[in-house]
Design an enzyme around this catalytic site. Sequence first.
Site, PDB file in Angstrom:
ATOM      1  N   ASP A 105       0.800  -1.224   0.000  1.00  0.00           N
ATOM      2  CA  ASP A 105       0.000   0.000   0.000  1.00  0.00           C
ATOM      3  C   ASP A 105       0.835   1.277   0.000  1.00  0.00           C
ATOM      4  O   ASP A 105       0.267   2.382   0.018  1.00  0.00           O
ATOM      5  CB  ASP A 105      -0.960   0.000   1.202  1.00  0.00           C
ATOM      6  CG  ASP A 105      -2.090  -0.988   0.997  1.00  0.00           C
ATOM      7  OD1 ASP A 105      -2.551  -1.117  -0.149  1.00  0.00           O
ATOM      8  OD2 ASP A 105      -2.503  -1.635   1.971  1.00  0.00           O
ATOM      9  N   ASP A 169      -6.399  -4.820  -4.491  1.00  0.00           N
ATOM     10  CA  ASP A 169      -6.127  -3.400  -4.232  1.00  0.00           C
ATOM     11  C   ASP A 169      -4.780  -2.970  -4.815  1.00  0.00           C
ATOM     12  O   ASP A 169      -4.572  -1.802  -5.133  1.00  0.00           O
ATOM     13  CB  ASP A 169      -6.087  -3.092  -2.727  1.00  0.00           C
ATOM     14  CG  ASP A 169      -7.041  -3.914  -1.877  1.00  0.00           C
ATOM     15  OD1 ASP A 169      -7.483  -4.978  -2.318  1.00  0.00           O
ATOM     16  OD2 ASP A 169      -7.315  -3.496  -0.751  1.00  0.00           O
TER      17      ASP A 169
HETATM   18  N1  GLY Z   1      -8.297  -3.738   1.693  1.00  0.00           N
HETATM   19  C1  GLY Z   1      -8.510  -2.369   1.543  1.00  0.00           C
HETATM   20  C2  GLY Z   1      -9.930  -2.020   1.342  1.00  0.00           C
HETATM   21  O1  GLY Z   1     -10.662  -2.003   2.296  1.00  0.00           O
HETATM   22  O2  GLY Z   1     -10.346  -1.786   0.252  1.00  0.00           O
END
Ligand code: GLY
Length: 390
Positions: A105, A169
Amino acid sequence: MKPVADKLPNCPQTYENRVFESHLPKVIKAIHRNVSRIGDRQPMLGTDDLKWEYCQPWNWVSGFWAGQLWLAHKVSADQVFKNAARLQNAYMKNTLALRMQHNHDLGFVFSLSCVADYKLTGNLKAREMALTAADSLLGRFRRSGKYFVAWNEDMAVTPGNVTGRVIIDSLQNMALLFWASEETGNCVYKECAIAHADTMSKTVVREDFTVYHTFNFDPFTQQPVGGENFQGYDDESCWARGMAWAIHGYAQIYEYSKEPRHLATAKELAKVVACQLIDDPVPVWDYRLPKHETPYRDSSAGSCTAAGMYLIAQHCSDPAEAREFRQWGDYLLAGLIERCDLSENNEAWGLLDEGASFVHRGRCRNMLPYGDYYYVEALMRACGYQRFFW
Ligand code: GLY
């Protein structure tokens, strides 16, 4: 889940551009109202009284407030937004120092803070910080499996299998790497990002163009093991925000890679979602939710999908096709304006309600900083902006 048509369905409603042009200043004003309330903190999750819980050091959502501030600065040129966004850099500096907590991230966090600062103001310190983050992200690439490892041991949802796990993601995090290649002239970042996107399209993206949230590889042999839906309803369901990450992600990756297969994937994913939203533009949190479950909405899936529809439209060479994707963006965005918008509620410290962060953990019906960020991005795209921080 509704059946998926052969082509993108006609959008049920069309909108005049002035709907969005007149709404954008209201949203910028709401961000302005919240600058002094939020200060140098990083909103994490909305509270019932429309204020925020805030991030501790290292959090995947920590860059979304900075991203909104930089967008507001881009629209208004108001120094208040720039100064508030710069207040976030101390948190980002600390994030860089927390090496053991870094995960995939880093892309979300640094594209919307330091890359944004550098792109808008030429801040060289911010450039250096973003390149350091890109190097750390690059270190997560597994050459034999051709993917970026998503999480660390503290996120183990299936014991023993974290080092072979990718998540949907991550497609949003690739832009930091593409940017780093452009900035340094070193193509390794870009090559790894493209390899990851292609691995994802054969594994996390299912044959019917729905997606898993996560997918496991055997960490020793690197053979694909199978998919799971950590935040979706169940393993074979269709988590709405996962679809949004993938639609916006593949369109974004195409913007850099110029590989037609990436845009084609984004279009197929968008078609699946459009078929689900034909009767209601605000997504239910999982498109395969059984009828007996409470259909909580996820406005963050709506705003990210809307931004993705505009991004696809921007890259369609056929003007008629571009118009259709744009109409879908308008329809989703207008649904959020009508049903979830908080910009004229003085008590609200965010922009959109009805976000579903993690329904299995009871986190639904909240404001979410990422829902808000993509809402501003989508509105700006509706008003003709094409260059962002990704
Ligand atoms: N895993 C990150 C989200 O909640 O989209």
